[in-house]
Write a protein that holds these residues in place. Structure first.
Motif, PDB file in Angstrom:
ATOM      1  N   LEU A 433     -60.873 -57.593  -1.005  1.00 33.46           N
ATOM      2  CA  LEU A 433     -59.848 -58.651  -1.776  1.00 33.46           C
ATOM      3  C   LEU A 433     -58.768 -58.099  -2.279  1.00 33.46           C
ATOM      4  O   LEU A 433     -57.493 -58.604  -2.207  1.00 33.46           O
ATOM      5  N   GLY A 434     -58.799 -56.624  -2.596  1.00 35.32           N
ATOM      6  CA  GLY A 434     -57.480 -56.037  -3.013  1.00 35.32           C
ATOM      7  C   GLY A 434     -56.428 -55.720  -1.949  1.00 35.32           C
ATOM      8  O   GLY A 434     -55.488 -55.973  -2.169  1.00 35.32           O
ATOM      9  N   MET A 435     -57.174 -55.402  -0.701  1.00 33.38           N
ATOM     10  CA  MET A 435     -56.347 -55.199   0.499  1.00 33.38           C
ATOM     11  C   MET A 435     -55.781 -56.621   0.852  1.00 33.38           C
ATOM     12  O   MET A 435     -54.673 -56.710   1.525  1.00 33.38           O
ATOM     13  N   ILE A 436     -56.602 -57.708   0.657  1.00 28.91           N
ATOM     14  CA  ILE A 436     -56.070 -59.065   1.306  1.00 28.91           C
ATOM     15  C   ILE A 436     -54.817 -59.461   0.497  1.00 28.91           C
ATOM     16  O   ILE A 436     -53.890 -59.836   0.741  1.00 28.91           O
ATOM     17  N   ASP A 437     -54.819 -59.224  -1.149  1.00 33.60           N
ATOM     18  CA  ASP A 437     -53.881 -59.483  -1.786  1.00 33.60           C
ATOM     19  C   ASP A 437     -52.607 -58.692  -1.465  1.00 33.60           C
ATOM     20  O   ASP A 437     -51.461 -59.258  -1.722  1.00 33.60           O
ATOM     21  N   GLN A 438     -52.655 -57.459  -1.062  1.00 28.65           N
ATOM     22  CA  GLN A 438     -51.539 -56.616  -0.759  1.00 28.65           C
ATOM     23  C   GLN A 438     -50.933 -57.355   0.311  1.00 28.65           C
ATOM     24  O   GLN A 438     -49.482 -57.386   0.493  1.00 28.65           O
ATOM     25  N   MET A 439     -51.754 -57.853   1.509  1.00 25.22           N
ATOM     26  CA  MET A 439     -51.249 -58.365   2.656  1.00 25.22           C
ATOM     27  C   MET A 439     -50.423 -60.003   2.330  1.00 25.22           C
ATOM     28  O   MET A 439     -49.553 -60.093   2.914  1.00 25.22           O
ATOM     29  N   ILE A 440     -50.829 -60.703   1.529  1.00 22.08           N
ATOM     30  CA  ILE A 440     -50.303 -61.877   1.047  1.00 22.08           C
ATOM     31  C   ILE A 440     -49.056 -61.313   0.414  1.00 22.08           C
ATOM     32  O   ILE A 440     -48.170 -62.187   0.367  1.00 22.08           O
ATOM     33  N   ASP A 441     -49.116 -60.591  -0.774  1.00 23.10           N
ATOM     34  CA  ASP A 441     -47.984 -60.247  -1.357  1.00 23.10           C
ATOM     35  C   ASP A 441     -46.697 -59.664  -0.518  1.00 23.10           C
ATOM     36  O   ASP A 441     -45.745 -59.854  -0.755  1.00 23.10           O
ATOM     37  N   PHE A 442     -47.217 -58.989   0.477  1.00 23.49           N
ATOM     38  CA  PHE A 442     -46.369 -58.076   1.116  1.00 23.49           C
ATOM     39  C   PHE A 442     -46.581 -58.553   2.695  1.00 23.49           C
ATOM     40  O   PHE A 442     -47.108 -57.450   3.326  1.00 23.49           O
ATOM     41  N   PRO A 443     -46.058 -59.820   3.321  1.00 23.66           N
ATOM     42  CA  PRO A 443     -46.429 -60.060   4.509  1.00 23.66           C
ATOM     43  C   PRO A 443     -45.756 -59.214   5.483  1.00 23.66           C
ATOM     44  O   PRO A 443     -45.972 -59.206   6.951  1.00 23.66           O
ATOM     45  N   SER A 444     -44.499 -58.442   5.198  1.00 24.20           N
ATOM     46  CA  SER A 444     -44.193 -57.746   6.060  1.00 24.20           C
ATOM     47  C   SER A 444     -43.900 -56.231   5.504  1.00 24.20           C
ATOM     48  O   SER A 444     -42.883 -56.262   4.614  1.00 24.20           O
ATOM     49  N   THR A 478     -47.321 -64.196  10.389  1.00 23.65           N
ATOM     50  CA  THR A 478     -46.819 -65.409  10.395  1.00 23.65           C
ATOM     51  C   THR A 478     -47.286 -66.374   9.317  1.00 23.65           C
ATOM     52  O   THR A 478     -48.415 -65.956   8.644  1.00 23.65           O
ATOM     53  N   MET A 479     -46.768 -67.571   9.176  1.00 18.23           N
ATOM     54  CA  MET A 479     -47.379 -68.327   8.242  1.00 18.23           C
ATOM     55  C   MET A 479     -48.772 -68.884   8.768  1.00 18.23           C
ATOM     56  O   MET A 479     -49.616 -68.921   7.806  1.00 18.23           O
ATOM     57  N   LYS A 480     -48.959 -68.840  10.107  1.00 19.29           N
ATOM     58  CA  LYS A 480     -50.300 -69.399  10.286  1.00 19.29           C
ATOM     59  C   LYS A 480     -51.215 -68.244  10.099  1.00 19.29           C
ATOM     60  O   LYS A 480     -52.448 -68.695   9.690  1.00 19.29           O
ATOM     61  N   THR A 481     -50.964 -66.984  10.111  1.00 21.74           N
ATOM     62  CA  THR A 481     -51.919 -65.877   9.922  1.00 21.74           C
ATOM     63  C   THR A 481     -51.992 -65.813   8.476  1.00 21.74           C
ATOM     64  O   THR A 481     -53.265 -65.542   7.908  1.00 21.74           O
ATOM     65  N   ARG A 482     -51.173 -66.180   7.830  1.00 25.96           N
ATOM     66  CA  ARG A 482     -51.273 -66.022   6.350  1.00 25.96           C
ATOM     67  C   ARG A 482     -52.354 -67.064   5.710  1.00 25.96           C
ATOM     68  O   ARG A 482     -53.067 -66.886   5.003  1.00 25.96           O
ATOM     69  N   ARG A 483     -52.035 -68.361   6.532  1.00 24.85           N
ATOM     70  CA  ARG A 483     -53.262 -69.344   6.016  1.00 24.85           C
ATOM     71  C   ARG A 483     -54.682 -68.886   6.493  1.00 24.85           C
ATOM     72  O   ARG A 483     -55.629 -68.963   5.587  1.00 24.85           O
ATOM     73  N   HIS A 484     -54.724 -68.138   7.505  1.00 25.04           N
ATOM     74  CA  HIS A 484     -56.078 -67.873   8.006  1.00 25.04           C
ATOM     75  C   HIS A 484     -56.676 -66.805   6.860  1.00 25.04           C
ATOM     76  O   HIS A 484     -57.564 -66.527   6.684  1.00 25.04           O
ATOM     77  N   LEU A 485     -55.589 -65.973   6.500  1.00 25.67           N
ATOM     78  CA  LEU A 485     -55.972 -64.614   5.399  1.00 25.67           C
ATOM     79  C   LEU A 485     -56.229 -65.470   4.209  1.00 25.67           C
ATOM     80  O   LEU A 485     -57.147 -64.736   3.495  1.00 25.67           O
ATOM     81  N   GLU A 486     -55.651 -66.565   3.624  1.00 21.92           N
ATOM     82  CA  GLU A 486     -56.175 -67.291   2.615  1.00 21.92           C
ATOM     83  C   GLU A 486     -57.574 -67.656   2.611  1.00 21.92           C
ATOM     84  O   GLU A 486     -58.246 -67.841   1.673  1.00 21.92           O
ATOM     85  N   ARG A 487     -57.906 -68.461   3.749  1.00 20.76           N
ATOM     86  CA  ARG A 487     -59.209 -68.883   4.027  1.00 20.76           C
ATOM     87  C   ARG A 487     -60.066 -67.602   4.068  1.00 20.76           C
ATOM     88  O   ARG A 487     -61.257 -67.909   3.459  1.00 20.76           O
ATOM     89  N   TRP A 488     -59.831 -66.582   4.639  1.00 18.72           N
ATOM     90  CA  TRP A 488     -60.786 -65.476   4.645  1.00 18.72           C
ATOM     91  C   TRP A 488     -61.054 -65.105   3.419  1.00 18.72           C
ATOM     92  O   TRP A 488     -62.217 -64.727   2.646  1.00 18.72           O
ATOM     93  N   LYS A 489     -59.961 -65.007   2.505  1.00 17.34           N
ATOM     94  CA  LYS A 489     -60.058 -64.699   1.137  1.00 17.34           C
ATOM     95  C   LYS A 489     -61.017 -65.531   0.512  1.00 17.34           C
ATOM     96  O   LYS A 489     -61.923 -65.017  -0.321  1.00 17.34           O
TER      97      LYS A 489
END
Length: 518
Positions: A433-444, A478-489
């Motif tokens: 969850l901590g790693m996912i939050d990093q990815m969501i906060d910093f998509p690039s 991408t926005m699509k990948t971030r959606r998948h990231l949010e669902r995985w979270k």
């Protein structure tokens, strides 16, 4: 909308821009004022405030739109101090989007009637919503439709990777069933949508998923249609769990158990009489802080408690577990007093009593539900003695110290064994969850900024979405990948809460055993 939803990828970008407010919300509130939606109390003449299309907003007296990043995102806040039970929003019937309200379209009405015998009311409303979307700016609800989310996180939208990230078989089964039902409903409705000359993109399963998720997550109960209604502005309220009325079913404390440890067995010969009034009612409930009122010909919303100016105003939809919230609404609560952990039980345990299977679960604090405790006590009692102690058990009393120790030790070991079979631990889930939050906060961001072990679930996610590009220093989402990231979270958050309930159960049982053996 905008040429029939234009392509859903484009709509997601628009949604991101409009999600927190902006001109889209301003236009929505202006349109709502023209439709008679208002947060003003009705006057003696029956008028409810602004009714002219030129009015600037339907809100401002009791409510205003705000953003709550840690509590549901966009929602409604108190524009002043609100009293409990006070009428705070009124939405006229003419503003509600229902199957009936769309019947002014003669072709739509004719086709709906032709298929009414074979399609459910919910399928009908999904078709009506897509029909209105297809009209674009010609739809009476256009300013409302263009503000709807362009994607949802309900279970029917989960990919195979996200579903299996739930890890627990029951949750995986519920998710797969949701997708199966959605596909079946879509296939049954395709012929109706073709008769209505829907544009190709509105005939797709993706469009159906979007519309059905909109209906599932946003409709409110109305007495004349089981599918419910879409309620502009009224569906901006975020969810509040009805924890004020929550009371753990198992009220025995450790002290009470200890005080009972030396009581003799009650060898009552009375037959067990189960009172149906005491059986748990697990039926879904709709909105509990508002409803359609015939006398006002409006959907009326009331403050569920007193609110200070600026506080988010919440509504209770009913009592839901986190899995039910995910299935129907696409979110969950970190602390849900109505959550339940269902565990696999021996057939003999389920058969030892007449409690329904869905009443046998662990509560958020780890304690077994009253029904599960009763079933375990009966199961641990010799068959020839069960009838004589049944009345005692169903009154909530211990059978004996030996019986209680036996079931607590069994339950503790069983939960420990289940935890051991799951793919990840609580600690690993927290790390993910901590790693996912990093990815969501910093998509690039540089790959070095995200510590990704060579072999773990994070790498599986990267592989599933083509993000394992060797030789690149940047992680691009991408926005699509971030959606998948949010669902995985969400999947990880759900399984983490489940594991914590099992852990709590182990601690609970060990504590009971310790007290009984003292």
């Amino acid at each position: 909308m905008q040429s029939g939803l234009r392509k859903f990828a484009k709509m997601e970008e628009v949604a991101e821009e409009n999600g927190g407010g902006g001109q889209g919300v301003v236009a929505l509130l202006r349109w709502a004022a023209g439709m008679g939606i208002s947060d003003l109390m009705p006057s003696s003449s029956g008028r409810v405030g602004p009714s002219s299309p030129t009015s600037s907003s339907c809100l401002g007296h009791s409510l205003f739109v705000s953003h709550f990043p840690d509590a549901g995102g966009r929602g409604l806040a108190a524009a002043r101090d609100l009293r409990k039970g006070e009428l705070i929003l009124r939405v006229p019937k003419s503003s509600l989007l229902t199957t009936d309200s769309a019947m002014d379209d003669k072709k739509l009405a004719y086709c709906i009637e032709r298929h009414r015998h074979r399609l459910s009311s919910t399928q009908m409303l999904v078709v009506v919503l897509l029909a209105e979307v297809g009209k674009g700016r010609r739809s009476r609800w256009y300013p409302y439709l263009v503000q709807l989310p362009r994607s949802y996180n309900t279970l029917a939208n989960f990919t195979s990777f996200e579903i299996h990230a739930l890890q627990v078989e029951d949750a995986i089964w519920v998710s797969e069933k949701a997708i199966t039902i959605a596909k079946s409903d879509w296939k049954e409705a395709v012929s109706l949508m073709q008769e209505l000359d829907f544009k190709p993109q509105l005939l797709t399963f993706r469009s159906w998923l979007w519309a059905s998720a909109t209906i599932s997550s946003r409709t409110l109960h109305i007495p004349w249609d089981s599918a419910g209604c879409l309620c502009p502005v009224g569906d901006l309220f975020n969810y509040a769990a009805p924890d004020e009325d929550y009371c753990p079913e198992n009220s025995e404390s450790v002290q009470e158990i200890t005080s009972l440890r030396n009581q003799p067995l009650d060898h009552s010969t009375h037959d067990l009489q189960l009172d149906n009034a005491n059986q748990s009612d697990f039926s879904m409930q709709r909105l509990t802080d508002g409803g359609y009122e015939e006398t006002m010909s409006s959907y009326c919303f009331y403050a569920r408690k007193g609110y200070k100016k600026g506080e988010q105003v919440l509504l209770g939809y009913g009592t839901y577990t986190n899995l039910e919230l995910l299935e129907h609404y696409g979110f969950l609560l970190n602390e849900n007093p109505n959550d339940k952990a269902f565990i696999e039980l021996k057939a003999e345990i389920c058969a030892s009593s007449s409690w329904p299977r869905d009443s046998l679960y662990l509560q958020p604090d780890g304690s077994p539900s009253f029904a599960l405790l009763c079933a375990l006590r009966l199961w641990a009692t010799p068959t020839n003695l069960r009838k004589s102690v049944a009345t005692r058990i169903y009154s909530g009393s211990l059978v004996s110290v030996e019986n209680e120790v036996l079931i607590m030790k069994w339950l503790s070991k069983h939960c420990h064994d289940i935890l051991g079979k799951l793919k990840t631990t609580v600690g690993e889930d927290n790390m993910l969850l901590g790693m996912i939050d990093q990815m969501i906060d910093f998509p690039s961001c540089p790959k070095s900024a995200v510590d990704i072990p060579q072999e773990n679930e994070f790498r599986e996610f990267f592989q599933a979405h083509g993000l394992t590009e060797e030789g690149t220093d940047q992680v691009q989402l991408t926005m699509k990948t971030r959606r998948h990231l949010e669902r995985w979270k969400l999947a990880i958050q759900w399984r983490l809460a489940y594991k914590k309930m099992l852990q709590s159960c182990v601690f609970y049982c060990e504590n009971i055993v310790c007290c009984l053996n003292a």
